[in-house]
Structures are given as C-alpha cells and as structure tokens.
Design a protein around this motif. Structure first.
Motif: not given
Length: 440
Positions: A44-68
């Motif tokens: 879905m994020a790739a679809h958005l990027r392919g339709n003129e949504v910039s990277d700055e507009q997309i926040i992706e967070m995986n809560f199984e990552s140690y970071e979060f």
C-alpha cells in the motif's frame, strides 16, 4: 532484515485498501501471523509512492522492531506529531500495534488532531474486541487477511495457467513454470495441500524440511506469544497450561469438518489418555476448554462455523465445526496423511468462500447436512464437497441434501473427480481445482 525477495502482489486485499484510501475510517488488517499483513502495508505504501505521495508523507512503524518495541502511547503521539506536515496529508502505517498498551488512545487522537490516513495490522481479534469499540466503533474498516489461496499459490511459485489441446481434441489447463515446463494442475494442487498457503514458504521453495521449520515457527509464535504471553498481560490466569493448549490444538486439527462440542473436547482428551503426560488431574472444565478455544479463535488459528436450519431459517445452538486457517499448519501438527483428505479439501473450500466475501454456515435440511451455505447480499450458493462424483453411491449421498431444498438458488458439488456429467437436475458438478482457479 533480508530484503532480497520481491514483494508479491496480493491484489484481493490491496484493492480493498485502495478502495478506502483517503477516507476517514481507520483501515485495520487482521489475520494470523505471517499471512502477509506486513507485506500488504508495504504494498500500500508503494502504491502511494507511485501515485505522487512523497516519502515525507508516509510514516511506517513496525512495533516488533526493537526501535519501537518499548515505545509508549505518549511517545508514539509525540513521534508522529513531530513528523506532521503543514497543509499535506500524512499516511500512518502501524504494524502489530496491539503490542502497545493504550494504542487506541493515540490512534484516536491522530484521527482527531491531524489530517491523516491510518492503516493498522494486528494478529489477534483482541485488537478489535469490545473493550476498544468505544474508541473505534464506526470509525474503522476491517480487512480480513488469509494465507494464500490456491490461485495465489500458483502465482507465488512462478506458475502461469495456460490452455492447451487435450489428446481427445478438446482443451485442458496446464501449469507452466518459468522454464516452460508443463505440469498437471493436480500436481500443483497436491503441493498446495501438502505445504499450505503461508507466503513465506514460497521463499524457501517446496522443500519439506524448510517448510516444516517455518510452520513450526509460526505455530510457536501464535501459541506462545499471541496466546500464553498475551493472556498474562491481560491478567487472564486461566490460560497458563501450555500442554493443555497444545492438546486442544491437536484435537481441533484432527477433527476439522467434524461436529464438535466444547464438552466433547474435554471428554475425549481424558478418555483417550491424551492428558496423561501433562500432570493434570481430572477433566478440564467446559469453561476452561472454552477459554482455550476462544483464544485460538481470537488468534485466527481456527475458525468456527455455525449450523443453519434451512427450513426453520435460524441458526442452531447445536454442534458447530472448526476449520484450521492453513492446511500446511495441520500437516505440521499431525503429519502428512491421506485418510481424511475429504475433510482437508472441505477446509480449503471453506476458506476460499470466505476470501470471495461470503458468509458461510453449515446447512441442515431435516436429518441431512449440506457442507456450506454461502451468502452475500442477494446471492446464495449451496455447496457440497467430495473427493469424487464417479461412484453412484457417493453421487446419491451428495445430491440428496441439495435435492431436498425447495428454493432456486444455485446448488453445486465440488470434487476432484467430477465425472462426465456436469449437471444433475440443475445441480452443477464442478471440478474443484478449476473452481479454485476461476478468473485466472
């Protein structure tokens, strides 16, 4: 993270997300672990990027990552607030968010405070339980994700379906791999019935040892992390017996497609000595067994199907049935066997009907049973499933319940060997594999 594999399309689910893009409801993708939810968010994020949504507009967070992993709801709110863009919509992707206590407060605040489009995944129905309905009721749309269908399995393994001339001058379908080698569809279907539809298996190929190792990991994660550990966090002290849970899993896996009551589970475990090595004294109470079964349903490991009286037009409170979300997981638990292949293909049909958007029930006509009544909007289909329609005895058995229904809705029998006849007094006899590949 290994990033070598290409994201494969899951258009059935991606199209649903796209249909709700830029609408107010929170998009919640649910399903058993490792069925492809994280990949769907990436698609879905790739679809958005392919339709003129910039990277700055997309926040992706995986809560199984140690970071979060240890992030609190307050910290999540601040993290997103710092990245909000003036005069531009942001797209929030939260993977396995249910690990965070109080997540629903933060998500509801995003919806109120910011111009945002929110996508969430969760591996447990607890994510949408009544405790959260106050926050999300009427404000979310659930996308129910399942392991690969047979049609998706064919695609994931690099096969294409081609129509070729048969020896008798007609036409038949074959599977063709990337090297041009042709295979009978039954060979590919047998592989599907062996390995199941967990997408990760496509990365290791049809190697039994690797596939079983991957399935073992999925089973352990669901049972230990999603049930036993989660129940401790919720303060549910009754789900602490890992051995009893495993025995119930094995019982339900062994009895897919059979009528099962909660009391019969406890009785069978005791009468067959299946709890002797667990140290448990006496039979587990029906309340205890029900709690374990509910946890398995909440984790999407098993699905329950109710019985519907066609003539009385009401759901019955008598015995229902359970089906396992992936036939490969069943093979991991019980070993490979052919003695109940009829119930195994019934399991596949049940989940295919769910994928196609039907509400599914067992049908009761007098003392006879119809495997599935599938309904949606103004559509209804009565479905019988059997291995073969070539025997006159089997034909009579499968057709009789359908012949006892007076209405004019479609009635079909799905089988691996439909025989020469394609219709019996308006009841269609359909090749199961071709039905699974419809629209391919």
């Amino acid at each position: 993270m290994i990033r070598s594999h290409t994201l494969r399309k899951r258009d059935l689910y991606l199209d649903k997300l796209i249909a709700f893009q830029d609408t107010e409801p929170i998009k919640v993708v649910t399903g058993i672990r490792r069925c492809g939810k994280s990949s769907l968010l990436k698609l879905m994020a790739a679809h958005l990027r392919g339709n003129e949504v910039s990277d700055e507009q997309i926040i992706e967070m995986n809560f199984e990552s140690y970071e979060f992993l240890k992030m609190t709801a307050d910290e999540l709110y601040r993290y997103v607030k710092e990245r909000v863009l003036p005069d531009r919509r942001i797209y929030l992707f939260f993977d396995e968010l249910q690990r965070m206590d109080g997540w629903e407060n933060a998500v509801n605040s995003f919806r109120v405070d910011f111009d945002c489009d929110i996508y969430i995944t969760g591996s447990n129905a607890y994510l949408l339980s009544s405790e959260y309905s106050t926050y999300l009721s009427g404000r979310c749309v659930e996308i129910k994700m399942l392991p690969l269908s047979f049609a998706e399995f064919v695609d994931f393994y690099g096969f294409t379906i081609k129509t070729v001339k048969s020896a008798l001058g007609g036409q038949k379908k074959k599977a063709v791999d990337q090297d041009g080698t042709q295979y009978e569809l039954r060979e590919i279907f047998d592989a599907y019935m062996r390995f199941g539809g967990m997408p990760g298996i496509a990365d290791v190929g049809m190697e039994q040892d690797k596939a079983l190792t991957l399935l073992e990991g999925i089973y352990s994660t669901v049972i230990v992390r999603d049930i036993l550990e989660r129940e401790k966090r919720r303060g549910q002290r009754q789900l602490t017996d890992a051995m009893l849970l495993k025995k119930i899993v094995l019982f339900l896996a062994d009895n897919i497609g059979s009528s099962v009551s909660i009391s019969s589970i406890g009785n069978t475990l005791v009468s067959e000595g299946l709890l002797d090595d667990s140290g448990r004294r006496g039979k587990p109470s029906a309340h205890t067994v029900q709690a374990y079964v509910n946890a398995l349903l909440e984790s999407y490991f098993f699905y329950e199907i109710k019985r519907f009286d066609i003539k009385g037009r009401e759901f019955l409170r008598t015995l229902g049935k359970y089906y396992i979300v992936d036939i490969g997981l069943r093979n991991y638990l019980l070993g490979f066997r052919n003695r109940d292949s009829g119930h195994a293909i019934e399991n596949v049909v049940y989940f295919e009907l769910l994928r196609r958007g039907y509400d599914v029930a067992i049908g009761k006509v007098g003392n006879a049973e119809i495997d599935f009544i599938a309904t949606k909007a103004d559509e209804k289909i009565y479905v019988q499933v059997t291995e073969s329609m070539e025997s006159e005895t089997v034909r009579a058995r499968e057709l009789a319940p359908l012949q006892g229904i007076a209405d004019n809705y479609e009635k079909i029998v799905l089988s691996l060997h439909p025989g020469l006849e394609t219709s019996y007094d308006g009841i269609k006899s359909i090749d199961l594999i071709e039905w699974l590949l419809e629209n391919q």
